[in-house]
Design an enzyme around this catalytic site. Sequence first.
Site, PDB file in Angstrom:
ATOM      1  N   SER A 122       0.825  -1.209   0.000  1.00 28.59           N
ATOM      2  CA  SER A 122       0.000   0.000   0.000  1.00 28.59           C
ATOM      3  C   SER A 122       0.855   1.253   0.000  1.00 28.59           C
ATOM      4  CB  SER A 122      -0.853  -0.021   1.272  1.00 28.59           C
ATOM      5  OG  SER A 122      -1.509   1.216   1.438  1.00 28.59           O
ATOM      6  N   TYR A 148      -2.015   0.255  10.133  1.00 28.05           N
ATOM      7  CA  TYR A 148      -2.265  -0.446   8.868  1.00 28.05           C
ATOM      8  C   TYR A 148      -1.044  -0.354   7.949  1.00 28.05           C
ATOM      9  CZ  TYR A 148      -3.829  -1.217   4.111  1.00 28.05           C
ATOM     10  OH  TYR A 148      -3.907  -1.661   2.819  1.00 28.05           O
ATOM     11  N   LYS A 152       1.689  -3.370   6.497  1.00 25.03           N
ATOM     12  CA  LYS A 152       2.020  -3.620   5.084  1.00 25.03           C
ATOM     13  C   LYS A 152       3.531  -3.500   4.861  1.00 25.03           C
ATOM     14  CE  LYS A 152      -1.948  -4.683   3.427  1.00 25.03           C
ATOM     15  NZ  LYS A 152      -2.201  -5.919   2.668  1.00 25.03           N
TER      16      LYS A 152
END
Length: 341
Positions: A122, A148, A152
């Site tokens: 991402s 988050y 990643k």
Amino acid sequence: MRCLVTGGAGFIGSHAVKRLLDDGHDVLAIDDLSRGHAEAIELLRPRAGGRLAFERCSIQDGDRLGEAVRAFAPDAVLHFAALAYVGESVQIPGRYFAVNVSGMLNVMHACHGVERFVFSSSCATYGQPPDEMIPIPETCPQAPLSPYGRTKLVGEWMLRDCARAQALAGEAVGVAMLRYFNVAGADRSGVLGEDHEPETHLIPLAIDAALGRRDALTIFGSDYPTPDGACVRDYVHVEDLIDAHVAALDALRPGRVLAYNVGSGRGHSVREVVETVGDVVGTPVPTIEGARREGDPPRLFADPSKIERELGWKARSPGLREIVGDAVAWRKAHPNGYSQS
Ligand code: UFG
């Protein structure tokens, strides 16, 4: 090829399953259906001609996952299964690390020896790059602002380290890390679309607000250092994103480690998105001004030139209007999402 697709019933994963089937591959889709839709898989069965298997399984269940992967014997894995809400990750970081990091380790373990691995990374791994690094190249330092984004980035590190170790052990595999920007739109043939529960993404929320199916859209933050004070993002059509996966799969060879941005290269503010949705639907989106959402970087858009140069990939629908148009068409045809398709 025999392709394992984790998160195959989710928004992006289901679009990948459809494309792989259409290209003639055999697919095993795995999903725990916590956020994916069994209906998406069922809608794809008629075009599969028996080449689609589905296993309801969490990537956190390493034993079951291992059995399913061994029985299928994939040539390639596309790993989409993850929790993917920036805001939620700030509230429940432990769950994000459990699913996105421990779960991913299970996938990597189960897929040991599989020659091609494509990972959904991402742009959230970049955090907020300095102004001179926007549009963002792959060489931009990765300094995520949210749990988050950190999960990643850890995923990328795990893949790189394991690929290196396997190469040294004479068992080289190919891995690709695709750093998605904001994925939106819907399957152009109208079969699949975006249906999250809870829905937190800007475009589907704005569409439902314009269609009168939700309350006014809250604009998160009006005081960002951007031209109109709202956050800027790079929106990429989900089918274009899947084209990038196909290009990466084709390019992977044992020993290759690839990392690419997948975005349109254009930045649009939340207000521009809201206006476009209003234009496409034909009714303005009712909005209210809200506070900033924690974890949101002000301005993110890609420099996608590396993937174009090396893999020949470029967004076919780089315009916001086409992306929104496909999302609106699906939403109008499926007012209740997949539950009453
Ligand atoms: N936004 C609003 N109101 C809303 C929802 C969103 O103003 O009700 C804003 C957000 O603050 C953000 C933009 O709209 O500025 C886009 O938000 P989304 O929630 O649609 O998408 P995110 O940018 O938070 O996250 C998405 C993916 C992540 C990915 C990230 C990279 O969900 O997986 O893009 O930017 F990491």
